[in-house]
Design a protein around this motif. Structure first.
Motif, PDB file in Angstrom:
ATOM      1  N   VAL A  65     -14.946   7.486  10.141  1.00  0.00           N
ATOM      2  CA  VAL A  65     -15.321   7.994   8.906  1.00  0.00           C
ATOM      3  C   VAL A  65     -15.687   9.515   8.815  1.00  0.00           C
ATOM      4  O   VAL A  65     -15.265  10.309   8.453  1.00  0.00           O
ATOM      5  N   TYR A  66     -16.578   9.451  10.060  1.00  0.00           N
ATOM      6  CA  TYR A  66     -17.447  10.733  10.065  1.00  0.00           C
ATOM      7  C   TYR A  66     -16.529  11.809  10.447  1.00  0.00           C
ATOM      8  O   TYR A  66     -16.454  12.884  10.319  1.00  0.00           O
ATOM      9  N   SER A  67     -15.859  11.230  11.690  1.00  0.00           N
ATOM     10  CA  SER A  67     -14.900  12.303  12.325  1.00  0.00           C
ATOM     11  C   SER A  67     -13.769  12.749  11.426  1.00  0.00           C
ATOM     12  O   SER A  67     -13.505  14.053  11.313  1.00  0.00           O
ATOM     13  N   VAL A  68     -13.221  11.938  10.612  1.00  0.00           N
ATOM     14  CA  VAL A  68     -12.330  12.515   9.452  1.00  0.00           C
ATOM     15  C   VAL A  68     -13.040  13.514   8.388  1.00  0.00           C
ATOM     16  O   VAL A  68     -12.514  14.506   8.179  1.00  0.00           O
ATOM     17  N   GLU A  69     -14.086  13.143   8.171  1.00  0.00           N
ATOM     18  CA  GLU A  69     -14.714  14.189   7.259  1.00  0.00           C
ATOM     19  C   GLU A  69     -15.150  15.581   7.967  1.00  0.00           C
ATOM     20  O   GLU A  69     -14.954  16.597   7.362  1.00  0.00           O
ATOM     21  N   ILE A  70     -15.598  15.408   9.018  1.00  0.00           N
ATOM     22  CA  ILE A  70     -15.638  16.561   9.951  1.00  0.00           C
ATOM     23  C   ILE A  70     -14.504  17.597   9.814  1.00  0.00           C
ATOM     24  O   ILE A  70     -14.562  18.645   9.886  1.00  0.00           O
ATOM     25  N   HIS A  71     -13.490  16.839  10.276  1.00  0.00           N
ATOM     26  CA  HIS A  71     -12.274  17.147  10.474  1.00  0.00           C
ATOM     27  C   HIS A  71     -11.759  17.942   9.118  1.00  0.00           C
ATOM     28  O   HIS A  71     -11.138  19.174   9.284  1.00  0.00           O
ATOM     29  N   GLU A  72     -11.925  17.193   8.031  1.00  0.00           N
ATOM     30  CA  GLU A  72     -11.678  17.865   6.883  1.00  0.00           C
ATOM     31  C   GLU A  72     -12.720  19.128   6.388  1.00  0.00           C
ATOM     32  O   GLU A  72     -12.430  19.813   5.195  1.00  0.00           O
ATOM     33  N   GLY A  73     -13.504  19.185   7.047  1.00  0.00           N
ATOM     34  CA  GLY A  73     -14.726  20.365   6.672  1.00  0.00           C
ATOM     35  C   GLY A  73     -15.429  19.904   5.666  1.00  0.00           C
ATOM     36  O   GLY A  73     -16.101  20.614   4.933  1.00  0.00           O
ATOM     37  N   LYS A  74     -15.672  18.633   5.621  1.00  0.00           N
ATOM     38  CA  LYS A  74     -16.543  17.864   4.454  1.00  0.00           C
ATOM     39  C   LYS A  74     -17.596  17.077   5.128  1.00  0.00           C
ATOM     40  O   LYS A  74     -17.382  16.026   5.544  1.00  0.00           O
ATOM     41  N   GLY A  75     -18.745  17.526   4.587  1.00  0.00           N
ATOM     42  CA  GLY A  75     -20.147  16.717   5.026  1.00  0.00           C
ATOM     43  C   GLY A  75     -20.475  15.608   4.100  1.00  0.00           C
ATOM     44  O   GLY A  75     -20.042  15.704   2.889  1.00  0.00           O
TER      45      GLY A  75
END
Length: 105
Positions: A65-75
């Motif tokens: 989940v965190y990897s996807v959020e980081i990839h999307e530029g969203k913390g």
């Protein structure tokens, strides 16, 4: 590691070194995540993983989940807190006498 299948299911896998016995063979948790985001299958090679509920699987899913959020530029801290908006709206709360007696035995 992550792999997207033609059906849209995403397989995620990791290698986890046991913290208490670093020289032991790493565990291999994996999970299959459906198009709707629900976990359809999960497994780990640790003793608890046979029941498909070990903490290695949980950590793998959190990292995914965190990897996807980081990839999307969203913390995690960038989302607006939606529950806080309710406290500033007039009429959100009711006094107990206005709720009726349906909740009492």
């Amino acid at each position: 590691m992550a792999m997207c299948l033609s059906s849209g299911v995403v397989l995620v896998q990791a290698k986890v070194t046991p913290s208490q016995a670093i020289s032991d063979t790493p565990h291999s948790p994996w999970a299959a995540i459906g198009v709707d985001g629900c976990v359809t299958y999960a497994h780990c090679t640790c003793a608890v993983g046979l029941g498909e509920v070990c903490n290695h699987i949980g950590c793998l899913l959190l990292v995914s989940v965190y990897s996807v959020e980081i990839h999307e530029g969203k913390g995690r801290t960038e989302d607006k807190c939606t529950w806080a908006d309710l406290s500033s709206q007039p009429g959100t709360y009711k006094e107990v006498r206005e709720m009726g007696r349906t909740f009492m035995a």
